[in-house]
Design an enzyme around this catalytic site. Structure first.
Site, PDB file in Angstrom:
ATOM      1  N   LYS A  85       0.843  -1.204   0.000  1.00  0.00           N
ATOM      2  CA  LYS A  85       0.000   0.000   0.000  1.00  0.00           C
ATOM      3  C   LYS A  85       0.875   1.250   0.000  1.00  0.00           C
ATOM      4  CE  LYS A  85      -3.901  -1.825   2.685  1.00  0.00           C
ATOM      5  NZ  LYS A  85      -4.947  -1.608   1.685  1.00  0.00           N
TER       6      LYS A  85
ATOM      7  N   ASP B  54      -7.449  -3.239  10.752  1.00  0.00           N
ATOM      8  CA  ASP B  54      -7.955  -4.195   9.765  1.00  0.00           C
ATOM      9  C   ASP B  54      -8.399  -5.511  10.429  1.00  0.00           C
ATOM     10  OD1 ASP B  54      -8.668  -4.565   7.132  1.00  0.00           O
ATOM     11  OD2 ASP B  54      -6.717  -5.326   6.496  1.00  0.00           O
TER      12      ASP B  54
ATOM     13  N   ARG C 198     -10.392 -11.428   1.942  1.00  0.00           N
ATOM     14  CA  ARG C 198     -11.231 -12.476   1.361  1.00  0.00           C
ATOM     15  C   ARG C 198     -10.495 -13.818   1.370  1.00  0.00           C
ATOM     16  NH1 ARG C 198     -11.566  -9.016  -4.054  1.00  0.00           N
ATOM     17  NH2 ARG C 198     -11.365  -7.436  -2.447  1.00  0.00           N
TER      18      ARG C 198
HETATM   19  N1  BES Z   1      -7.987  -3.722   4.454  1.00  0.00           N
HETATM   20  C1  BES Z   1      -8.206  -3.290   3.121  1.00  0.00           C
HETATM   21  C2  BES Z   1      -9.510  -2.528   2.940  1.00  0.00           C
HETATM   22  C3  BES Z   1      -9.666  -1.243   3.732  1.00  0.00           C
HETATM   23  C4  BES Z   1      -9.454  -0.035   3.127  1.00  0.00           C
HETATM   24  C5  BES Z   1     -10.074  -1.269   5.038  1.00  0.00           C
HETATM   25  C6  BES Z   1      -9.623   1.140   3.833  1.00  0.00           C
HETATM   26  C7  BES Z   1     -10.247  -0.097   5.750  1.00  0.00           C
HETATM   27  C8  BES Z   1     -10.021   1.104   5.138  1.00  0.00           C
HETATM   28  C9  BES Z   1      -8.248  -4.497   2.188  1.00  0.00           C
HETATM   29  O1  BES Z   1      -7.459  -5.566   2.571  1.00  0.00           O
HETATM   30  C10 BES Z   1      -7.746  -4.039   0.857  1.00  0.00           C
HETATM   31  O2  BES Z   1      -6.616  -3.695   0.783  1.00  0.00           O
HETATM   32  N2  BES Z   1      -8.622  -4.048  -0.138  1.00  0.00           N
HETATM   33  C11 BES Z   1      -8.274  -3.644  -1.463  1.00  0.00           C
HETATM   34  C12 BES Z   1      -8.812  -4.696  -2.410  1.00  0.00           C
HETATM   35  C13 BES Z   1      -8.272  -4.592  -3.792  1.00  0.00           C
HETATM   36  C14 BES Z   1      -6.798  -4.896  -3.813  1.00  0.00           C
HETATM   37  C15 BES Z   1      -9.027  -5.571  -4.666  1.00  0.00           C
HETATM   38  C16 BES Z   1      -8.894  -2.286  -1.729  1.00  0.00           C
HETATM   39  O3  BES Z   1      -9.997  -2.022  -1.255  1.00  0.00           O
HETATM   40  O4  BES Z   1      -8.234  -1.489  -2.372  1.00  0.00           O
HETATM   41 ZN    ZN Z   2      -7.100  -5.743   4.589  1.00  0.00          ZN
HETATM   42 MN    MN Z   3      -5.471  -5.390   1.914  1.00  0.00          MN
END
Ligand code: BES
Ligand code: ZN
Ligand code: MN
Length: 499
Positions: A280, A291, A354
């Site tokens: 990230k 998370d 997931r």
């Molecule tokens: N933990 C994140 C989602 C998240 C984002 C939680 C902001 C709380 C605040 C999750 O694991 C993630 O990174 N999701 C990605 C999915 C994508 C790579 C398909 C996302 O939402 O960008």
């Molecule tokens: Zn996550």
């Molecule tokens: Mn993630």
């Protein structure tokens, strides 16, 4: 913060402050507020006439009693319009009152009437429950690692009821509210803790301590046990971390319910999400310590369910893993096969929630559940769709979905149903594996839910994407502090009671 219940007249209470209330648009206060007004020689009526206090929700006014009453202060809290006054408004009124008093140094002990139980006409037990919830949720303080102790607000609140015949119900409601708020505040604590303090094993230990105190059965599976079960998808997410993954299983099974089909709650417990190799951006990455808010909500709800002595079998599962990049980490392009035998192609190691749910949900099939509800901070996209107003609700079963919507209305924790059409599966068809873990930007919330659906068995199931509601970057309202919100605990308690 301690809550006592006593029979008496609010005007006669000895405390640093007494709390009365007023509906919007009322010009001549009645009931308890009227009695206090009379003792103050009409000061509240004059305040209203002056236009300085209108009884709107969120409004408060402070008066000094100048020796006319045993308490030195009176706080009047606005309840809003009488016809819009519900449990949600009553909870907020209690929280608003607490917050107003927390700003006044001299108030350590206050006494309050039960909002809505008098003229509001609400059931005394329910009104007392939301009074306790609002008060305790507002008094929440996040863990603090500063050397100097933070200033404390009021430490004692006496709940005063005139009518002796309602006292037992008020007492019961207050204790219910206490159990539920303690669950929410536990979930908040877990989510707020720094990721170096709350890694998977630490989370498991806290759940275990809670279980011992609350009388829950607790089983913890480490990585060896999960390898035996072929939970290889979950384990792959953990591979880049030096911290061992943990699957925490909490069981509430009161006598006689041991063989009943349980309600199963499953929480995403990523104790820190760097994104892994699909790393990230560093801006606001620190927030990814929360998370594990789905798992925290499950642990908090299980504590509340145990303390309330709920007469049914409920199982809570927290899947706790840290997602880190490392020479040993899993990669985009990897193909993983977990407990169900279905092969999964990794497009992004940042779509890890997931993945751990895939094996956690396959695991819970062994309980022959009546229904399974998972909670996960799964996608940033849910916030694009819904803002911070409601979590996304995805389900394969109308009864369960309706029960969740009802629990949402009861608890004030909003859910909104999102589509699960099979066409969303097209986006996550794998090339080399049966399914891939990201369907791209379009419909990102629904494709993530469809991914999870690939791994569930034939039981009613609902998935709650709480990524947009689990964390508040600033204080949202009197009930919802900055940081972890504890979203889901109240909802799950209501669901477990009604479904
Ligand atoms: N933990 C994140 C989602 C998240 C984002 C939680 C902001 C709380 C605040 C999750 O694991 C993630 O990174 N999701 C990605 C999915 C994508 C790579 C398909 C996302 O939402 O960008
Ligand atoms: Zn996550
Ligand atoms: Mn993630």
């Amino acid at each position: 913060m301690k809550l006592l219940v006593t029979q008496g007249n609010i005007a006669e209470q000895t405390a640093d402050c007494i709390i009365v209330n007023l509906f919007e648009g009322v010009t001549m206060p009645g009931g308890a507020t009227g009695a206090v007004d009379a003792a103050l020689g009409g000061a509240i009526a004059r305040l209203i006439a002056s236009g300085d206090f209108d009884g709107k929700a969120g409004a408060t006014a402070l008066l000094y009693t100048d020796g006319k009453l045993p308490a030195s202060r009176v706080l009047i809290v606005g309840l809003g319009k009488a016809d819009a006054f519900d449990a949600r408004a009553a909870r907020k009124a209690a929280a608003t009152a607490y917050k107003a008093l927390a700003k006044i140094k001299g108030v350590k002990h206050y006494a309050t009437i039960v909002h809505g139980a008098g003229i509001g006409g609400h059931n005394a037990t329910d009104a007392a429950q939301v009074l306790a919830e609002g008060t305790l949720l507002a008094s929440y303080r996040a863990p603090n690692y500063k050397r100097e102790a933070p200033e404390n607000g009021p430490a004692l609140c006496t709940v005063v009821e005139q009518d002796a015949s309602r006292l037992a119900n008020i007492e019961a409601g207050v204790r219910r509210g206490e159990s539920i708020a303690a669950g929410v505040n536990l979930a908040r604590d877990l989510s707020n803790e720094p990721p170096n303090v709350l890694y998977p094993v630490a989370m498991a230990r806290r759940a275990q301590t809670m279980a011992a105190d609350a009388g829950l059965h607790c089983t913890i599976l480490g990585e060896d046990a999960m390898r035996e079960l072929e939970m290889n998808i979950l384990l792959a997410v953990s591979r880049g971390s030096v911290n061992e993954a943990q699957l925490v299983v909490l069981e509430h099974a009161p006598a006689g319910s041991e063989t009943e089909a349980p309600l199963v709650l499953v929480g995403k417990g990523i104790t820190f999400d760097t994104g892994g190799i699909s790393i990230k951006p560093s801006e606001r990455m620190e927030e990814m310590k929360h998370d594990m808010s789905g798992a925290a909500a499950v642990v908090g709800a299980m504590q509340a369910i145990a303390r309330l002595g709920m007469a049914r079998r409920v199982i809570g599962v927290a899947a706790c893993v840290e997602n880190m990049p490392d020479g040993n980490a899993f990669r985009p392009g990897d193909i993983l096969t977990g407990m169900t035998g279905k092969s999964t192609e990794i497009l992004s190691t940042d779509a890890e929630g997931r993945l751990i749910l895939a094996d956690a949900l396959a695991y819970v099939a062994r309980f022959s559940p009546k229904a399974v509800v998972d909670l996960a901070t799964l996608t940033g996209a849910i916030g694009v769709a819904l803002g911070q107003q409601a979590a996304g609700l995805f389900s394969n079963n109308d009864d369960l979905q309706n029960a969740l919507m009802a629990a949402s209305n009861e608890s004030g924790e909003r859910l909104w149903p999102m589509p699960m059409w099979d066409e969303y599966k097209d986006a996550i068809k794998g090339d080399m594996g049966e399914v891939k873990n990201s369907g791209g930007r379009a419909g990102g919330v629904s494709t993530s839910a469809k991914f999870i659906e690939h791994f569930i068995e034939e039981y009613p199931w609902a998935h709650l994407d709480i990524a947009n509601v689990a964390w508040a970057t600033t204080e949202r309202d009197a009930l919802t502090p900055k940081g972890a919100t504890g979203f889901g605990v109240r909802l799950l308690v209501d669901l477990a009671e009604a479904y």
